[in-house]
Write a protein that holds these residues in place. Structure first.
Motif, PDB file in Angstrom:
ATOM      1  N   PHE A 216       0.928  -1.288  -0.085  1.00 23.61           N
ATOM      2  CA  PHE A 216       0.032   0.086   0.104  1.00 23.61           C
ATOM      3  C   PHE A 216       0.917   1.350  -0.030  1.00 23.61           C
ATOM      4  N   SER A 217       0.320   2.325  -0.645  1.00 25.09           N
ATOM      5  CA  SER A 217       1.174   3.537  -0.526  1.00 25.09           C
ATOM      6  C   SER A 217       0.783   4.491   0.598  1.00 25.09           C
ATOM      7  N   ASP A 218       1.782   4.961   1.377  1.00 26.67           N
ATOM      8  CA  ASP A 218       1.504   5.717   2.433  1.00 26.67           C
ATOM      9  C   ASP A 218       1.539   7.289   1.953  1.00 26.67           C
ATOM     10  N   GLY A 219       1.436   7.408   0.676  1.00 29.18           N
ATOM     11  CA  GLY A 219       1.768   8.796   0.234  1.00 29.18           C
ATOM     12  C   GLY A 219       2.855   9.266  -0.493  1.00 29.18           C
ATOM     13  N   SER A 220       3.752   8.451  -0.195  1.00 29.02           N
ATOM     14  CA  SER A 220       5.347   8.706  -0.684  1.00 29.02           C
ATOM     15  C   SER A 220       6.173   7.508  -0.967  1.00 29.02           C
ATOM     16  N   LYS A 221       5.739   6.470  -0.198  1.00 24.41           N
ATOM     17  CA  LYS A 221       6.339   5.211  -0.489  1.00 24.41           C
ATOM     18  C   LYS A 221       5.623   4.221  -0.481  1.00 24.41           C
ATOM     19  N   TRP A 222       6.240   2.767  -1.023  1.00 25.87           N
ATOM     20  CA  TRP A 222       5.317   1.487  -0.834  1.00 25.87           C
ATOM     21  C   TRP A 222       5.895   0.883   0.562  1.00 25.87           C
ATOM     22  N   VAL A 223       4.768   0.336   1.084  1.00 29.92           N
ATOM     23  CA  VAL A 223       4.665  -0.278   2.280  1.00 29.92           C
ATOM     24  C   VAL A 223       4.429  -1.778   1.991  1.00 29.92           C
ATOM     25  N   THR A 224       4.936  -2.870   2.421  1.00 27.66           N
ATOM     26  CA  THR A 224       4.520  -4.245   2.457  1.00 27.66           C
ATOM     27  C   THR A 224       3.259  -4.546   3.223  1.00 27.66           C
ATOM     28  N   VAL A 225       2.256  -5.123   2.498  1.00 29.32           N
ATOM     29  CA  VAL A 225       1.224  -5.363   3.121  1.00 29.32           C
ATOM     30  C   VAL A 225       1.172  -6.405   4.101  1.00 29.32           C
ATOM     31  N   SER A 226       0.782  -6.335   5.392  1.00 26.11           N
ATOM     32  CA  SER A 226       0.777  -7.576   6.491  1.00 26.11           C
ATOM     33  C   SER A 226      -0.473  -8.066   6.711  1.00 26.11           C
ATOM     34  N   ASP A 227      -1.595  -7.209   6.864  1.00 26.48           N
ATOM     35  CA  ASP A 227      -2.855  -7.379   7.022  1.00 26.48           C
ATOM     36  C   ASP A 227      -3.846  -6.941   5.701  1.00 26.48           C
ATOM     37  N   THR A 228      -4.109  -8.024   4.874  1.00 31.89           N
ATOM     38  CA  THR A 228      -4.485  -7.528   3.613  1.00 31.89           C
ATOM     39  C   THR A 228      -6.047  -6.824   3.806  1.00 31.89           C
ATOM     40  N   THR A 229      -6.940  -7.475   4.629  1.00 25.14           N
ATOM     41  CA  THR A 229      -8.165  -6.825   4.839  1.00 25.14           C
ATOM     42  C   THR A 229      -8.231  -5.476   5.145  1.00 25.14           C
ATOM     43  N   SER A 230      -7.626  -5.324   6.368  1.00 19.93           N
ATOM     44  CA  SER A 230      -7.766  -3.811   6.910  1.00 19.93           C
ATOM     45  C   SER A 230      -6.691  -2.855   5.866  1.00 19.93           C
ATOM     46  N   GLU A 231      -5.629  -3.311   5.616  1.00 19.29           N
ATOM     47  CA  GLU A 231      -4.636  -2.462   4.761  1.00 19.29           C
ATOM     48  C   GLU A 231      -5.379  -2.249   3.486  1.00 19.29           C
ATOM     49  N   TYR A 232      -5.862  -3.174   2.792  1.00 19.12           N
ATOM     50  CA  TYR A 232      -6.159  -3.016   1.515  1.00 19.12           C
ATOM     51  C   TYR A 232      -7.434  -1.954   1.726  1.00 19.12           C
ATOM     52  N   LEU A 233      -8.431  -2.048   2.594  1.00 18.42           N
ATOM     53  CA  LEU A 233      -9.624  -1.034   2.418  1.00 18.42           C
ATOM     54  C   LEU A 233      -9.056   0.247   2.993  1.00 18.42           C
ATOM     55  N   SER A 234      -8.244   0.475   3.754  1.00 19.53           N
ATOM     56  CA  SER A 234      -8.076   1.847   4.324  1.00 19.53           C
ATOM     57  C   SER A 234      -6.844   2.477   3.783  1.00 19.53           C
ATOM     58  N   HIS A 235      -6.386   1.905   2.295  1.00 16.28           N
ATOM     59  CA  HIS A 235      -5.517   2.792   1.569  1.00 16.28           C
ATOM     60  C   HIS A 235      -6.066   2.767   0.256  1.00 16.28           C
ATOM     61  N   SER A 236      -6.203   3.933  -0.474  1.00 18.56           N
ATOM     62  CA  SER A 236      -6.623   4.032  -1.711  1.00 18.56           C
ATOM     63  C   SER A 236      -5.790   3.502  -2.800  1.00 18.56           C
ATOM     64  N   LYS A 237      -4.698   3.651  -2.566  1.00 10.02           N
ATOM     65  CA  LYS A 237      -3.298   3.284  -3.645  1.00 10.02           C
ATOM     66  C   LYS A 237      -2.670   2.060  -3.127  1.00 10.02           C
ATOM     67  N   LEU A 238      -2.833   0.975  -4.193  1.00  8.76           N
ATOM     68  CA  LEU A 238      -2.088  -0.366  -3.608  1.00  8.76           C
ATOM     69  C   LEU A 238      -1.089  -0.859  -4.800  1.00  8.76           C
ATOM     70  N   ALA A 239      -0.421  -1.673  -4.799  1.00  2.65           N
ATOM     71  CA  ALA A 239       0.364  -2.268  -5.901  1.00  2.65           C
ATOM     72  C   ALA A 239       0.296  -3.916  -5.404  1.00  2.65           C
ATOM     73  N   MET A 240       0.346  -4.704  -6.656  1.00  3.99           N
ATOM     74  CA  MET A 240       0.494  -5.927  -6.419  1.00  3.99           C
ATOM     75  C   MET A 240       1.533  -6.448  -7.310  1.00  3.99           C
ATOM     76  N   VAL A 241       2.345  -7.439  -6.790  1.00  4.58           N
ATOM     77  CA  VAL A 241       3.251  -8.359  -7.796  1.00  4.58           C
ATOM     78  C   VAL A 241       3.160  -9.485  -7.514  1.00  4.58           C
ATOM     79  N   VAL A 242       2.502 -10.247  -8.839  1.00  2.00           N
ATOM     80  CA  VAL A 242       1.889 -11.434  -8.736  1.00  2.00           C
ATOM     81  C   VAL A 242       2.692 -12.691  -9.857  1.00  2.00           C
ATOM     82  N   ASP A 243       2.268 -13.737  -9.596  1.00  9.23           N
ATOM     83  CA  ASP A 243       2.596 -14.882 -10.337  1.00  9.23           C
ATOM     84  C   ASP A 243       4.164 -15.265  -9.659  1.00  9.23           C
ATOM     85  N   ASN A 244       4.998 -14.339  -9.902  1.00  6.76           N
ATOM     86  CA  ASN A 244       6.350 -14.719  -9.084  1.00  6.76           C
ATOM     87  C   ASN A 244       6.885 -13.370  -8.329  1.00  6.76           C
TER      88      ASN A 244
END
Length: 352
Positions: A106-134
């Motif tokens: 999730f973005s804290d407005g200036s840098k990317w922060v690794t998600v630890s709690d998907t449900t709460s952190e996805y919903l509470s941050h408007s900008k997210l990033a996902m790195v998938v497959d590998n």
């Protein structure tokens, strides 16, 4: 009191109560929804980025509804292998069988922060990033990644097979959504025939979102799918078209087309942009081979090495018009004939 007045007063009162209820409901709904943005990177087995995209959607701050809205946005963006699921927590599934080699931020407005709690952190941050497959790779894969690209990975401390997680390439900085308009023109090898298309799209106003927004807005059957960005950063955007880097670019400032010098800044400014592609620059030799009428469509660039002249944006639009001058003349004549016929019919009607 007059019964009509009582009824009228009751209707007004009912309208006021209903209007207040609607406004209150709207305010409540607006407060419980969020406009989300997810930047997605699909990582190959060797650690390279195979594809990337931005998706935008609105959702209530409810995990099940968030998952449904995100999946609809993924599908609309062509990310058919990517899905989220909700089972007491929000998980990422890539490809039909699913996998768990997917990371998110999730973005804290200036840098990317690794998600630890998907449900709460996805919903509470408007900008997210996902790195998938590998999104995670093991130590051996990381060692095989080119040295200049290893900086794109962070060591997790989890050990194999999750030893390293991919850092999203897109900026984590947040910005307002902006509507963009880009004029695309391909100049054929004969330097006369052109193909034009106007692309309009909305994206967050940063270089990464702008590039992926433009690419996503180009239809699959368009010749302009050959437009690629060879490099994107917060400061610069480099583009190629059909293998050519002979592309002249402009931005409209104060009603005038000016050459682009600060690509990322000027492309994302919100001003109209123009790309003269494939043969946007030509050599003096090619310029001298054009007729005097065609030479008016070019100007000196001040460069050398085959880039001595560049195409003018207005020239491309006029030369590729769908209505040649002969059609305009025919249309004018037709309008005059219709007007004359109408005049004589009215005159005969009056004298009859």
């Amino acid at each position: 009191m007059d019964s009509k007045k009582i009824i009228a007063a009751s209707v007004v009162a009912l309208f006021c109560v209903t209007a207040y209820a609607i406004i209150a409901a709207d305010s409540s709904d607006a407060a419980s929804t969020e406009n989300y943005e997810i930047y997605v990177e699909i990582i190959g087995t060797n650690g390279s980025v195979n594809d990337a995209a931005f998706v935008y959607f609105e959702s209530e701050k409810d995990p099940a509804k968030f998952v449904d809205a995100a999946n609809a946005a993924f599908k609309a963006a062509g990310l058919t292998n990517l899905k989220l699921f909700y089972d007491d927590w929000i998980g990422i599934e890539y490809e039909a069988g699913g996998n768990d080699i997917n990371g998110s931020y999730f973005s804290d407005g200036s840098k990317w922060v690794t998600v630890s709690d998907t449900t709460s952190e996805y919903l509470s941050h408007s900008k997210l990033a996902m790195v998938v497959d590998n999104g995670y790779i093991d130590t051996a894969t990381y060692a095989a990644v080119p040295v200049e690209e290893q900086a794109n990975w962070n060591e997790t401390g989890y050990g194999d097979p999750y030893a390293y997680i991919k850092i999203p390439a897109a900026t984590a900085k947040t910005g307002a959504m902006t509507e963009y308009e880009v004029n695309l023109t391909m100049i054929d090898d004969d330097l006369i025939k052109t193909t034009t298309e106007v692309i309009k799209f909305t994206s967050e106003n940063n270089a990464w979102a702008w590039c992926y927004g433009l690419k996503a807005a180009i239809s699959n059957n368009s010749i302009f799918t050959k437009l690629e960005f060879s490099k994107i950063s917060d400061e610069a955007i480099y583009l190629i078209f059909d293998g050519s880097n002979s592309n002249a670019t402009y931005v409209k400032e104060k009603g005038e087309w000016v050459g682009v010098t600060k690509t990322a800044q000027q492309y994302t400014s919100g001003n109209e942009v123009d790309f003269e592609l494939k043969n946007g620059y030509i050599s003096t030799e090619k310029y001298n081979g054009l007729s005097s009428a065609e030479q008016k469509n070019w100007k000196e660039s001040g460069m050398s090495g085959g880039y001595e002249y560049q195409r003018l944006p207005a020239a491309s639009k006029s030369s590729s018009s769908d209505f040649p001058i002969i059609y305009v003349v025919v249309a004018i004549v037709a309008i005059l004939l219709i007007a004359c016929a109408a005049y004589y019919l009215m005159k005969n009607k009056k004298t009859a």
